[in-house]
Design a protein around this motif. Sequence first.
Motif, PDB file in Angstrom:
ATOM      1  N   GLN A  73      23.903 -17.924  -4.123  1.00  0.00           N
ATOM      2  CA  GLN A  73      21.487 -17.885  -3.912  1.00  0.00           C
ATOM      3  C   GLN A  73      21.803 -17.722  -2.247  1.00  0.00           C
ATOM      4  N   ARG A  74      22.909 -17.797  -1.697  1.00  0.00           N
ATOM      5  CA  ARG A  74      22.870 -16.812  -0.357  1.00  0.00           C
ATOM      6  C   ARG A  74      22.638 -15.700  -0.187  1.00  0.00           C
ATOM      7  N   LEU A  75      23.523 -14.984  -0.924  1.00  0.00           N
ATOM      8  CA  LEU A  75      23.190 -13.529  -0.955  1.00  0.00           C
ATOM      9  C   LEU A  75      22.706 -13.180  -1.749  1.00  0.00           C
ATOM     10  N   SER A  76      21.720 -13.374  -2.206  1.00  0.00           N
ATOM     11  CA  SER A  76      20.594 -12.843  -3.356  1.00  0.00           C
ATOM     12  C   SER A  76      19.422 -12.474  -2.218  1.00  0.00           C
ATOM     13  N   GLN A  77      20.001 -13.617  -1.315  1.00  0.00           N
ATOM     14  CA  GLN A  77      18.430 -13.404  -0.170  1.00  0.00           C
ATOM     15  C   GLN A  77      18.437 -12.644   0.699  1.00  0.00           C
ATOM     16  N   TRP A  78      19.709 -11.457   0.368  1.00  0.00           N
ATOM     17  CA  TRP A  78      19.090 -10.040   1.247  1.00  0.00           C
ATOM     18  C   TRP A  78      19.133  -9.020   0.015  1.00  0.00           C
ATOM     19  N   CYS A  79      18.375  -9.823  -1.078  1.00  0.00           N
ATOM     20  CA  CYS A  79      18.213  -8.060  -2.078  1.00  0.00           C
ATOM     21  C   CYS A  79      16.851  -7.816  -1.442  1.00  0.00           C
ATOM     22  N   SER A  80      16.967  -6.394  -0.994  1.00  0.00           N
ATOM     23  CA  SER A  80      16.124  -5.529  -0.752  1.00  0.00           C
ATOM     24  C   SER A  80      15.537  -5.642   0.714  1.00  0.00           C
ATOM     25  N   ARG A  81      16.618  -6.519   1.456  1.00  0.00           N
ATOM     26  CA  ARG A  81      17.101  -6.133   3.062  1.00  0.00           C
ATOM     27  C   ARG A  81      17.673  -6.037   3.593  1.00  0.00           C
ATOM     28  N   ALA A  82      18.931  -5.831   2.997  1.00  0.00           N
ATOM     29  CA  ALA A  82      19.926  -5.503   3.435  1.00  0.00           C
ATOM     30  C   ALA A  82      19.917  -4.345   4.229  1.00  0.00           C
ATOM     31  N   PRO A  83      21.058  -4.010   5.450  1.00  0.00           N
ATOM     32  CA  PRO A  83      21.128  -2.793   5.972  1.00  0.00           C
ATOM     33  C   PRO A  83      20.242  -1.048   5.300  1.00  0.00           C
ATOM     34  N   ASP A  84      21.505  -1.649   4.342  1.00  0.00           N
ATOM     35  CA  ASP A  84      21.175  -0.190   4.359  1.00  0.00           C
ATOM     36  C   ASP A  84      21.161  -0.112   2.179  1.00  0.00           C
ATOM     37  N   LEU A  85      21.077   1.192   1.494  1.00  0.00           N
ATOM     38  CA  LEU A  85      21.098   0.739  -0.003  1.00  0.00           C
ATOM     39  C   LEU A  85      22.483   0.841  -0.381  1.00  0.00           C
ATOM     40  N   GLU A  86      22.910   1.137   0.202  1.00  0.00           N
ATOM     41  CA  GLU A  86      24.854   0.884  -0.671  1.00  0.00           C
ATOM     42  C   GLU A  86      25.027  -0.865  -0.473  1.00  0.00           C
ATOM     43  N   GLU A  87      24.468  -0.886   0.999  1.00  0.00           N
ATOM     44  CA  GLU A  87      24.828  -2.811   0.806  1.00  0.00           C
ATOM     45  C   GLU A  87      24.119  -3.616   0.732  1.00  0.00           C
ATOM     46  N   ASP A  88      22.656  -3.420  -0.331  1.00  0.00           N
ATOM     47  CA  ASP A  88      22.073  -4.456  -0.599  1.00  0.00           C
ATOM     48  C   ASP A  88      22.622  -3.883  -2.410  1.00  0.00           C
ATOM     49  N   ILE A  89      23.083  -2.986  -2.278  1.00  0.00           N
ATOM     50  CA  ILE A  89      23.823  -3.441  -4.156  1.00  0.00           C
ATOM     51  C   ILE A  89      24.862  -3.885  -4.342  1.00  0.00           C
ATOM     52  N   ALA A  90      25.975  -4.010  -2.788  1.00  0.00           N
ATOM     53  CA  ALA A  90      27.120  -4.663  -2.767  1.00  0.00           C
ATOM     54  C   ALA A  90      27.382  -6.385  -2.851  1.00  0.00           C
ATOM     55  N   LEU A  91      26.149  -6.453  -1.775  1.00  0.00           N
ATOM     56  CA  LEU A  91      25.865  -7.859  -1.884  1.00  0.00           C
ATOM     57  C   LEU A  91      24.819  -8.641  -3.032  1.00  0.00           C
ATOM     58  N   SER A  92      23.780  -7.798  -3.042  1.00  0.00           N
ATOM     59  CA  SER A  92      23.634  -8.242  -4.934  1.00  0.00           C
ATOM     60  C   SER A  92      25.326  -8.235  -6.070  1.00  0.00           C
ATOM     61  N   ASN A  93      25.415  -7.170  -6.070  1.00  0.00           N
ATOM     62  CA  ASN A  93      26.567  -7.115  -7.212  1.00  0.00           C
ATOM     63  C   ASN A  93      27.426  -8.566  -6.754  1.00  0.00           C
ATOM     64  N   ILE A  94      28.175  -9.224  -5.685  1.00  0.00           N
ATOM     65  CA  ILE A  94      28.635  -9.902  -5.539  1.00  0.00           C
ATOM     66  C   ILE A  94      28.045 -11.168  -5.761  1.00  0.00           C
TER      67      ILE A  94
END
Length: 311
Positions: A73-94
């Motif tokens: 849940q904490r990591l999903s809160q980064w969705c659309s807020r990560a430093p760039d698109l690739e990290e946004d997707i990576a954090l969502s996948n994790i």
Amino acid sequence: MTNLNNSDANPVHHEPHESVYDGLLVNDAHWAFGTDFEDPLAGVDTTVPDGVDPAELATYCVMLADDALIASQRLSQWCSRAPDLEEDIALSNIALDLLGQARLLYARAAAADPSIVPAMPEGSPVPPEDALAFFRGDQEFRNVRLVEVENGDFAETTARLLIFSTFRLAILERLTASPDAVLSAVAAKGVKELTYHRDFAGRWFLTLAQGTDESRRRLLTALEGLWSLKSELFEPHAVEASVGVDPSSVADEVDLILEQVFAMSGVPRPEVLPLAGIQRRKGRDGLHTEALSKLLAELQVVARAHPMGQW
């Protein structure tokens, strides 16, 4: 590339509905990829092994599941807020990996000891794993406090993910030899995922440590702030020592890996006292920070408002 909207290749029969949402519950053809995903536990013996206490096995699975759910849940809160698109997707996948682990573990807990599942209104369609996730209060959660604190900035999330994934990977590696076939299968699946999680966090830890003065300052601040919660990971609970892995047995291995990352990054090991509990109670005992209450309020509000709902 397949055209998912091609009605000849993937015919979808639309039936009349009173609500625009009714059709979502009719059949999987309404979803681009269906909902009938492969069951990673197909064919696994679900019988609780002789000599294993079903209630203790269920409690242990809930502990592991709670860690995964809250971290997800904490990591999903980064969705659309990560430093760039690739990290946004990576954090969502994790986050999705951890959510999948939580679901399997909650289901195992409910199968081993149905009494652990919260009571639902008669006729409620909520499955046991959802009931465990959405219909327990904060004091009933058994996660370690490290996973529940606020995200902070990207450096703080990176430092936390490095510590947590290193710890969890060490635990799941040992659980692949669990006498419980289900727990062993869940652990084997999780090891592959957590190996990637740790690698992702380690690479970003090094990048931030050797990046700009500001990125290094933020990383050191984050690491020092989280370090007080690290020792709780290795404090054994009676249930962990009975049916799972004694977490104190992985402390040296985790420390060695973290020291290697610190040395490569030129980061000193923090010297911070552990965060105390109350009367020896900590996260595994249901003692949590205020951050968990706020997180659960957001996570559970829709399910609790509609206990008879179908999704």
